[in-house]
Design a protein around this motif. Structure first.
Motif, PDB file in Angstrom:
ATOM      1  N   GLY A  65       0.826  -1.199   0.000  1.00 22.25           N
ATOM      2  CA  GLY A  65       0.000   0.000   0.000  1.00 22.25           C
ATOM      3  C   GLY A  65       0.859   1.246   0.000  1.00 22.25           C
ATOM      4  O   GLY A  65       2.086   1.185   0.032  1.00 22.25           O
ATOM      5  N   VAL A  66       0.186   2.396  -0.012  1.00 18.37           N
ATOM      6  CA  VAL A  66       0.891   3.675  -0.036  1.00 18.37           C
ATOM      7  C   VAL A  66       0.121   4.669   0.821  1.00 18.37           C
ATOM      8  O   VAL A  66      -1.111   4.595   0.940  1.00 18.37           O
ATOM      9  CB  VAL A  66       1.039   4.187  -1.488  1.00 18.37           C
ATOM     10  CG1 VAL A  66      -0.315   4.524  -2.091  1.00 18.37           C
ATOM     11  CG2 VAL A  66       1.975   5.370  -1.571  1.00 18.37           C
ATOM     12  N   GLY A  67       0.846   5.581   1.444  1.00 26.75           N
ATOM     13  CA  GLY A  67       0.195   6.559   2.301  1.00 26.75           C
ATOM     14  C   GLY A  67      -0.317   7.767   1.532  1.00 26.75           C
ATOM     15  O   GLY A  67       0.280   8.181   0.533  1.00 26.75           O
ATOM     16  N   LEU A  68      -1.419   8.321   2.009  1.00 31.46           N
ATOM     17  CA  LEU A  68      -1.877   9.623   1.519  1.00 31.46           C
ATOM     18  C   LEU A  68      -1.009  10.715   2.159  1.00 31.46           C
ATOM     19  O   LEU A  68      -0.695  10.622   3.351  1.00 31.46           O
ATOM     20  CB  LEU A  68      -3.332   9.864   1.913  1.00 31.46           C
ATOM     21  CG  LEU A  68      -4.442   9.336   1.018  1.00 31.46           C
ATOM     22  CD1 LEU A  68      -5.791   9.563   1.708  1.00 31.46           C
ATOM     23  CD2 LEU A  68      -4.435  10.009  -0.339  1.00 31.46           C
ATOM     24  N   PRO A  69      -0.663  11.771   1.423  1.00 31.73           N
ATOM     25  CA  PRO A  69       0.175  12.843   1.996  1.00 31.73           C
ATOM     26  C   PRO A  69      -0.625  13.829   2.834  1.00 31.73           C
ATOM     27  O   PRO A  69      -0.444  15.050   2.742  1.00 31.73           O
ATOM     28  CB  PRO A  69       0.765  13.494   0.745  1.00 31.73           C
ATOM     29  CG  PRO A  69      -0.278  13.328  -0.296  1.00 31.73           C
ATOM     30  CD  PRO A  69      -0.918  11.988  -0.014  1.00 31.73           C
ATOM     31  N   ALA A  70      -1.519  13.323   3.679  1.00 31.14           N
ATOM     32  CA  ALA A  70      -2.414  14.187   4.448  1.00 31.14           C
ATOM     33  C   ALA A  70      -1.707  14.938   5.559  1.00 31.14           C
ATOM     34  O   ALA A  70      -2.237  15.930   6.073  1.00 31.14           O
ATOM     35  CB  ALA A  70      -3.560  13.358   5.032  1.00 31.14           C
ATOM     36  N   THR A  71      -0.506  14.478   5.960  1.00 31.85           N
ATOM     37  CA  THR A  71       0.245  15.182   7.005  1.00 31.85           C
ATOM     38  C   THR A  71       1.414  15.974   6.444  1.00 31.85           C
ATOM     39  O   THR A  71       2.152  16.590   7.211  1.00 31.85           O
ATOM     40  CB  THR A  71       0.786  14.185   8.052  1.00 31.85           C
ATOM     41  OG1 THR A  71       1.583  13.199   7.393  1.00 31.85           O
ATOM     42  CG2 THR A  71      -0.343  13.517   8.807  1.00 31.85           C
ATOM     43  N   LEU A  72       1.592  15.960   5.127  1.00 35.09           N
ATOM     44  CA  LEU A  72       2.676  16.732   4.533  1.00 35.09           C
ATOM     45  C   LEU A  72       2.229  18.185   4.404  1.00 35.09           C
ATOM     46  O   LEU A  72       1.226  18.469   3.737  1.00 35.09           O
ATOM     47  CB  LEU A  72       3.059  16.170   3.161  1.00 35.09           C
ATOM     48  CG  LEU A  72       3.681  14.769   3.159  1.00 35.09           C
ATOM     49  CD1 LEU A  72       3.979  14.324   1.739  1.00 35.09           C
ATOM     50  CD2 LEU A  72       4.946  14.727   4.000  1.00 35.09           C
TER      51      LEU A  72
ATOM     52  N   PHE B  69       4.964   5.215   3.009  1.00 35.08           N
ATOM     53  CA  PHE B  69       4.552   6.608   3.083  1.00 35.08           C
ATOM     54  C   PHE B  69       5.610   7.492   2.434  1.00 35.08           C
ATOM     55  O   PHE B  69       6.655   7.747   3.031  1.00 35.08           O
ATOM     56  CB  PHE B  69       4.354   7.042   4.539  1.00 35.08           C
ATOM     57  CG  PHE B  69       3.002   6.731   5.088  1.00 35.08           C
ATOM     58  CD1 PHE B  69       1.998   7.686   5.090  1.00 35.08           C
ATOM     59  CD2 PHE B  69       2.717   5.473   5.599  1.00 35.08           C
ATOM     60  CE1 PHE B  69       0.733   7.395   5.592  1.00 35.08           C
ATOM     61  CE2 PHE B  69       1.468   5.172   6.102  1.00 35.08           C
ATOM     62  CZ  PHE B  69       0.469   6.137   6.097  1.00 35.08           C
ATOM     63  N   PRO B  70       5.359   7.974   1.218  1.00 27.50           N
ATOM     64  CA  PRO B  70       6.288   8.945   0.631  1.00 27.50           C
ATOM     65  C   PRO B  70       6.311  10.225   1.456  1.00 27.50           C
ATOM     66  O   PRO B  70       5.263  10.716   1.894  1.00 27.50           O
ATOM     67  CB  PRO B  70       5.709   9.202  -0.764  1.00 27.50           C
ATOM     68  CG  PRO B  70       4.892   7.979  -1.065  1.00 27.50           C
ATOM     69  CD  PRO B  70       4.312   7.583   0.265  1.00 27.50           C
ATOM     70  N   CYS B  71       7.495  10.762   1.695  1.00 28.84           N
ATOM     71  CA  CYS B  71       7.654  11.951   2.529  1.00 28.84           C
ATOM     72  C   CYS B  71       7.872  13.212   1.699  1.00 28.84           C
ATOM     73  O   CYS B  71       8.233  14.259   2.242  1.00 28.84           O
ATOM     74  CB  CYS B  71       8.820  11.754   3.495  1.00 28.84           C
ATOM     75  SG  CYS B  71       8.561  10.406   4.658  1.00 28.84           S
ATOM     76  N   VAL B  72       7.658  13.106   0.406  1.00 33.16           N
ATOM     77  CA  VAL B  72       7.744  14.242  -0.505  1.00 33.16           C
ATOM     78  C   VAL B  72       6.430  14.279  -1.287  1.00 33.16           C
ATOM     79  O   VAL B  72       6.044  13.281  -1.897  1.00 33.16           O
ATOM     80  CB  VAL B  72       8.940  14.106  -1.468  1.00 33.16           C
ATOM     81  CG1 VAL B  72       8.955  15.261  -2.462  1.00 33.16           C
ATOM     82  CG2 VAL B  72      10.245  14.055  -0.685  1.00 33.16           C
ATOM     83  N   PRO B  73       5.702  15.406  -1.260  1.00 34.90           N
ATOM     84  CA  PRO B  73       4.380  15.460  -1.882  1.00 34.90           C
ATOM     85  C   PRO B  73       4.429  15.636  -3.393  1.00 34.90           C
ATOM     86  O   PRO B  73       3.992  16.646  -3.941  1.00 34.90           O
ATOM     87  CB  PRO B  73       3.741  16.681  -1.205  1.00 34.90           C
ATOM     88  CG  PRO B  73       4.894  17.590  -0.927  1.00 34.90           C
ATOM     89  CD  PRO B  73       6.040  16.672  -0.569  1.00 34.90           C
TER      90      PRO B  73
ATOM     91  N   GLY C 125       6.859   3.083  11.516  1.00 34.53           N
ATOM     92  CA  GLY C 125       8.055   3.228  10.694  1.00 34.53           C
ATOM     93  C   GLY C 125       9.328   3.049  11.497  1.00 34.53           C
ATOM     94  O   GLY C 125       9.398   3.381  12.679  1.00 34.53           O
ATOM     95  N   GLY C 126      10.355   2.568  10.838  1.00 29.73           N
ATOM     96  CA  GLY C 126      11.637   2.342  11.490  1.00 29.73           C
ATOM     97  C   GLY C 126      12.388   1.231  10.800  1.00 29.73           C
ATOM     98  O   GLY C 126      12.108   0.865   9.660  1.00 29.73           O
TER      99      GLY C 126
ATOM    100  N   TYR D 230       8.757   4.632   5.614  1.00 26.57           N
ATOM    101  CA  TYR D 230       8.833   5.954   4.998  1.00 26.57           C
ATOM    102  C   TYR D 230       9.829   5.942   3.845  1.00 26.57           C
ATOM    103  O   TYR D 230      10.909   5.349   3.951  1.00 26.57           O
ATOM    104  CB  TYR D 230       9.224   7.000   6.036  1.00 26.57           C
ATOM    105  CG  TYR D 230       8.191   7.169   7.110  1.00 26.57           C
ATOM    106  CD1 TYR D 230       7.002   7.844   6.850  1.00 26.57           C
ATOM    107  CD2 TYR D 230       8.378   6.643   8.393  1.00 26.57           C
ATOM    108  CE1 TYR D 230       6.037   7.996   7.829  1.00 26.57           C
ATOM    109  CE2 TYR D 230       7.423   6.794   9.378  1.00 26.57           C
ATOM    110  CZ  TYR D 230       6.248   7.469   9.088  1.00 26.57           C
ATOM    111  OH  TYR D 230       5.287   7.607  10.059  1.00 26.57           O
ATOM    112  N   THR D 231       9.463   6.616   2.758  1.00 30.33           N
ATOM    113  CA  THR D 231      10.298   6.617   1.557  1.00 30.33           C
ATOM    114  C   THR D 231      10.493   8.027   1.018  1.00 30.33           C
ATOM    115  O   THR D 231       9.662   8.921   1.250  1.00 30.33           O
ATOM    116  CB  THR D 231       9.683   5.752   0.442  1.00 30.33           C
ATOM    117  OG1 THR D 231       8.433   6.331   0.038  1.00 30.33           O
ATOM    118  CG2 THR D 231       9.444   4.328   0.903  1.00 30.33           C
ATOM    119  N   ALA D 232      11.573   8.203   0.276  1.00 32.09           N
ATOM    120  CA  ALA D 232      11.853   9.447  -0.452  1.00 32.09           C
ATOM    121  C   ALA D 232      12.800   9.070  -1.581  1.00 32.09           C
ATOM    122  O   ALA D 232      14.000   8.892  -1.366  1.00 32.09           O
ATOM    123  CB  ALA D 232      12.472  10.492   0.458  1.00 32.09           C
TER     124      ALA D 232
END
Length: 280
Positions: A4-11, A263-267, A172-173, A205-207
């Motif tokens: 799965g993949v995260g929504l960037p709702a907290t970015l 969870f991508p950390c770049v929107p 994450g970790g 977490y990914t970037a």
């Protein structure tokens, strides 16, 4: 293992409409689920509202709170009803991930006690299930109530997952600890007399791509400010190249993970394309 993949709702700075585009793009690329993080004291979109929006523009992709700080919610009946509504609107696509939470400012803002959050989460989970079973409060759910997975590494969290949940989720970790934690969760499940096997989930977490790492580390340090050593572990666990993502997938699958959410950390929608190339 599903990916799965995260929504960037907290970015910070992501427009609401872009969350919907992100959701439809993730579905088109074949990801199995959309996850959302949860904070109150942060410049973020509310997670259940974000998932309701995603449910409205998608048809297949699953949805999940990964995780929801349910001990911070003071109106538990309303929370249960909101979760049931998202599950119903999405035709049974929701998984409810919960944990006790670790940031006192969220609880202070919500008017909730921080010190007894574990005990109250136990009580809240039992009450949520009672609300879901009460046809006076929620409409019939054709797919049944959503499954619950519980986060946390402590023995109490493991017992909570075995007693109240359908499975367990790791935050994450580093991937190195995952096999041992899976074994501990399975022991807790057996000790609680639960049949079958718990649903096992994890997030990472990914970037990916040029320049993404610095932006992602800045975000993670800000989002996890005040969590001490945990913030450092999350930043160290950031995946910034294809080999690291591929190794995470292989290691988690070998350890018995049923579902891994990145969870991508770049929107940037390009992050979804890069992830799909590596994990597809």
């Amino acid at each position: 293992m599903d990916i799965g993949v995260g929504l960037p709702a907290t970015l910070p700075g992501v427009p609401a409409r872009e969350l919907l585009t992100w959701a439809t793009t993730a579905e088109r690329l074949g990801f199995a689920r959309l996850g959302v993080l949860d904070r109150l004291v942060y410049t973020s979109h509310e997670p259940l509202v974000a998932l309701a929006g995603a449910a409205a523009v998608t048809e297949r992709i699953g949805l999940a709170t990964t995780i929801l700080v349910a001990a911070c919610r003071t109106d538990v009946a309303l929370l249960a009803k909101q979760l049931a509504a998202v599950h119903d609107l999405s035709a049974g696509r929701l998984v409810v991930g919960v944990a006790a939470g670790g940031r006192e400012d969220d609880f202070a803002m919500a008017g909730a006690s921080f010190r007894d959050r574990g005990r109250r989460l136990d009580e809240n989970l039992a009450r949520i299930r009672r609300v879901w079973a009460d046809e006076r409060l929620v409409p019939p759910l054709p797919a049944g109530p959503p499954p619950i997975v519980v986060g946390g590494h402590s023995p109490a969290a493991m017992r909570r997952a075995a007693r109240h949940g359908d499975g367990w989720i790791m935050g994450g970790g580093s991937a190195h600890a995952y096999p041992e934690l899976v074994a501990r969760m399975k022991d807790a499940w057996t000790s609680a007399g639960r049949p079958g096997a718990p649903r096992m989930m994890a997030i990472a977490y990914t970037a990916l791509g040029p320049g993404a790492r610095d932006r992602a580390e800045q975000y993670l340090r800000d989002y996890y400010a005040g969590t001490g050593p945990y913030r450092d572990r999350v930043v160290r666990g950031l995946l910034t190249d294809e080999k690291a993502v591929d190794a995470m997938v292989r290691d988690h699958a070998a350890a018995g993970c049923d579902e891994l959410i990145f969870f991508p950390c770049v929107p940037d929608l390009g992050q979804l394309e890069l992830l799909a190339e590596v994990t597809g």
